[in-house]
Design an enzyme around this catalytic site. Structure first.
Site, PDB file in Angstrom:
ATOM      1  N   SER A 137       3.186 -13.564  -2.396  1.00 51.80           N
ATOM      2  CA  SER A 137       2.073 -13.883  -1.502  1.00 51.80           C
ATOM      3  C   SER A 137       2.576 -14.559  -0.238  1.00 51.80           C
ATOM      4  CB  SER A 137       1.074 -14.816  -2.189  1.00 51.80           C
ATOM      5  OG  SER A 137       0.111 -15.245  -1.234  1.00 51.80           O
ATOM      6  N   TYR A 150      -0.092 -21.864  -7.768  1.00 50.73           N
ATOM      7  CA  TYR A 150       0.037 -20.463  -7.335  1.00 50.73           C
ATOM      8  C   TYR A 150       1.289 -20.276  -6.477  1.00 50.73           C
ATOM      9  CZ  TYR A 150      -1.386 -15.972  -5.269  1.00 50.73           C
ATOM     10  OH  TYR A 150      -1.436 -14.663  -4.862  1.00 50.73           O
TER      11      TYR A 150
HETATM   12  P1  NDP Z   1      -7.597  -9.063  -8.677  1.00 52.84           P
HETATM   13  O1  NDP Z   1      -8.125 -10.316  -9.251  1.00 52.84           O
HETATM   14  O2  NDP Z   1      -8.481  -8.211  -7.819  1.00 52.84           O
HETATM   15  O3  NDP Z   1      -7.033  -8.132  -9.856  1.00 52.84           O
HETATM   16  C1  NDP Z   1      -6.161  -8.694 -10.782  1.00 52.84           C
HETATM   17  C2  NDP Z   1      -5.635  -7.625 -11.706  1.00 52.84           C
HETATM   18  O4  NDP Z   1      -4.636  -8.234 -12.552  1.00 52.84           O
HETATM   19  C3  NDP Z   1      -6.680  -7.031 -12.613  1.00 52.84           C
HETATM   20  O5  NDP Z   1      -6.390  -5.663 -12.802  1.00 52.84           O
HETATM   21  C4  NDP Z   1      -6.487  -7.813 -13.913  1.00 52.84           C
HETATM   22  O6  NDP Z   1      -6.844  -7.089 -15.093  1.00 52.84           O
HETATM   23  C5  NDP Z   1      -4.997  -8.009 -13.903  1.00 52.84           C
HETATM   24  N1  NDP Z   1      -4.539  -9.130 -14.724  1.00 52.84           N
HETATM   25  C6  NDP Z   1      -4.845 -10.441 -14.599  1.00 52.84           C
HETATM   26  N2  NDP Z   1      -4.217 -11.152 -15.566  1.00 52.84           N
HETATM   27  C7  NDP Z   1      -3.513 -10.257 -16.314  1.00 52.84           C
HETATM   28  C8  NDP Z   1      -2.678 -10.351 -17.446  1.00 52.84           C
HETATM   29  N3  NDP Z   1      -2.432 -11.527 -18.026  1.00 52.84           N
HETATM   30  N4  NDP Z   1      -2.143  -9.220 -17.947  1.00 52.84           N
HETATM   31  C9  NDP Z   1      -2.376  -8.011 -17.375  1.00 52.84           C
HETATM   32  N5  NDP Z   1      -3.162  -7.861 -16.296  1.00 52.84           N
HETATM   33  C10 NDP Z   1      -3.732  -8.967 -15.776  1.00 52.84           C
HETATM   34  O7  NDP Z   1      -6.273  -9.480  -7.872  1.00 52.84           O
HETATM   35  P2  NDP Z   1      -5.587  -8.814  -6.577  1.00 52.84           P
HETATM   36  O8  NDP Z   1      -5.597  -7.357  -6.720  1.00 52.84           O
HETATM   37  O9  NDP Z   1      -6.149  -9.451  -5.384  1.00 52.84           O
HETATM   38  O10 NDP Z   1      -4.084  -9.365  -6.721  1.00 52.84           O
HETATM   39  C11 NDP Z   1      -3.017  -8.527  -7.106  1.00 52.84           C
HETATM   40  C12 NDP Z   1      -1.709  -9.246  -6.843  1.00 52.84           C
HETATM   41  O11 NDP Z   1      -1.584  -9.497  -5.449  1.00 52.84           O
HETATM   42  C13 NDP Z   1      -1.598 -10.606  -7.536  1.00 52.84           C
HETATM   43  O12 NDP Z   1      -0.281 -10.777  -8.008  1.00 52.84           O
HETATM   44  C14 NDP Z   1      -1.890 -11.588  -6.409  1.00 52.84           C
HETATM   45  O13 NDP Z   1      -1.289 -12.834  -6.631  1.00 52.84           O
HETATM   46  C15 NDP Z   1      -1.289 -10.861  -5.229  1.00 52.84           C
HETATM   47  N6  NDP Z   1      -1.854 -11.261  -3.944  1.00 52.84           N
HETATM   48  C16 NDP Z   1      -3.190 -11.129  -3.673  1.00 52.84           C
HETATM   49  C17 NDP Z   1      -3.693 -11.525  -2.459  1.00 52.84           C
HETATM   50  C18 NDP Z   1      -5.143 -11.443  -2.128  1.00 52.84           C
HETATM   51  O14 NDP Z   1      -5.557 -12.028  -1.117  1.00 52.84           O
HETATM   52  N7  NDP Z   1      -5.959 -10.740  -2.880  1.00 52.84           N
HETATM   53  C19 NDP Z   1      -2.823 -12.097  -1.419  1.00 52.84           C
HETATM   54  C20 NDP Z   1      -1.438 -12.193  -1.811  1.00 52.84           C
HETATM   55  C21 NDP Z   1      -0.987 -11.790  -3.021  1.00 52.84           C
HETATM   56  P3  NDP Z   1      -8.306  -7.221 -15.775  1.00 52.84           P
HETATM   57  O15 NDP Z   1      -9.228  -6.458 -14.887  1.00 52.84           O
HETATM   58  O16 NDP Z   1      -8.168  -6.619 -17.119  1.00 52.84           O
HETATM   59  O17 NDP Z   1      -8.621  -8.684 -15.804  1.00 52.84           O
END
Ligand code: NDP
Length: 242
Positions: A137, A150
């Site tokens: 991030s 985080y």
């Molecule tokens: P979302 O909350 O939209 O989606 C998260 C996803 O991760 C879901 O598919 C969820 O599955 C899955 N997930 C969460 N915990 C677990 C676990 N323990 N095991 C397997 N799957 C899991 O997040 P984003 O798409 O926004 O984020 C994606 C990545 O990008 C993350 O690593 C985040 O830190 C990073 N990021 C995001 C930013 C943002 O502004 N959005 C900015 C910078 C980095 P389920 O639906 O089953 O819960």
């Protein structure tokens, strides 16, 4: 032969868009999720609707045996693993002074331990010439209050990626991180007021929130033929946010 990709956390948000883009690029895709089977199915439906091939595999990436099974199941179903994109993550916020150890432990278990477990299996199973990409991030550079757990977890992700790139010397495997700025997903939007969202979306000189597709395009580049010379890097895709 059709190439294959695992995308963790692909039931929604950035991961879903990456899975869709890699399917369009011609990969057979494993859509990993932890809880949301209905949304994972929706992602599969969207991929199949555009002629792509995808299966959903449930695995909590903070659990060693579940990550092992995710990779073994992928090999059984698709034969090999060419690309691993580790997008699954969480972002609970709390100021350090509140001493919320449970929140800290959960964040580290999912974001950092999870990355360690996924990278270990990726290193073991990925084909020579493969690509490994983890999500960090850009907020690391901002040190915003409440982001302690985080930011600590994502700083660890960036460290792991560089070490693994060195460990895979000789196999023509690249290992990189993509570090988005704010992206309009549940992870970012949840718990923020409209005013906070507007303020954060204006921080980048491009003056808008990122969309999942902005990140999927960068991952597609790193996973595809044009990205092969980029290795051991953190690509900060953020519109100039930091
Ligand atoms: P979302 O909350 O939209 O989606 C998260 C996803 O991760 C879901 O598919 C969820 O599955 C899955 N997930 C969460 N915990 C677990 C676990 N323990 N095991 C397997 N799957 C899991 O997040 P984003 O798409 O926004 O984020 C994606 C990545 O990008 C993350 O690593 C985040 O830190 C990073 N990021 C995001 C930013 C943002 O502004 N959005 C900015 C910078 C980095 P389920 O639906 O089953 O819960």
């Amino acid at each position: 032969m059709v190439k294959t990709a695992i995308v963790t956390g692909a039931s929604r948000g950035i991961g879903r868009e990456i899975a869709k883009r890699l399917a369009t690029d011609g990969f057979s895709v494993v859509v990993n999720y932890s809880a949301n089977a209905a949304q994972a199915d929706e992602a599969i439906g969207e991929i199949q609707a555009t002629g792509g091939n995808a299966i959903a595999v449930k695995a909590n990436i903070s659990k060693e045996n579940e990550v092992e099974q995710l990779f073994e199941h992928t090999i059984t179903m698709l034969g090999a693993i060419d690309v691993v994109v580790h997008s699954a993550g969480i972002m609970p916020l709390s100021p350090i002074i509140d001493n919320d150890v449970q929140l800290f432990d959960n964040t580290i278990a999912t974001n950092l331990r999870g990355t360690f477990l996924v990278l270990a299996q990726a290193a073991k199973h990925i084909t020579d010439g493969g690509r490994i990409i983890a999500l960090s991030s850009s907020v690391i550079a901002k040190s915003f209050p409440s982001y302690g757990a985080y930011i600590a977890s994502k700083a660890g992700v960036e460290g792991l990626v560089r070490v693994l790139a060195n460990e895979l010397r000789g196999r023509n495997v690249t290992v990189n991180a993509v570090a988005p700025g704010p992206i309009a997903t549940e992870l970012f939007l949840q718990g923020k007021t409209q005013e906070q969202i507007e303020q954060l979306s204006k921080l980048a000189p491009i003056e808008r929130l990122g969309e999942p597709l902005d990140i999927a395009r960068v991952v597609s580049f790193l996973a595809g033929p044009d990205g092969g010379w980029v290795n051991a890097q953190v690509l900060r895709a953020n519109g100039g946010f930091a």
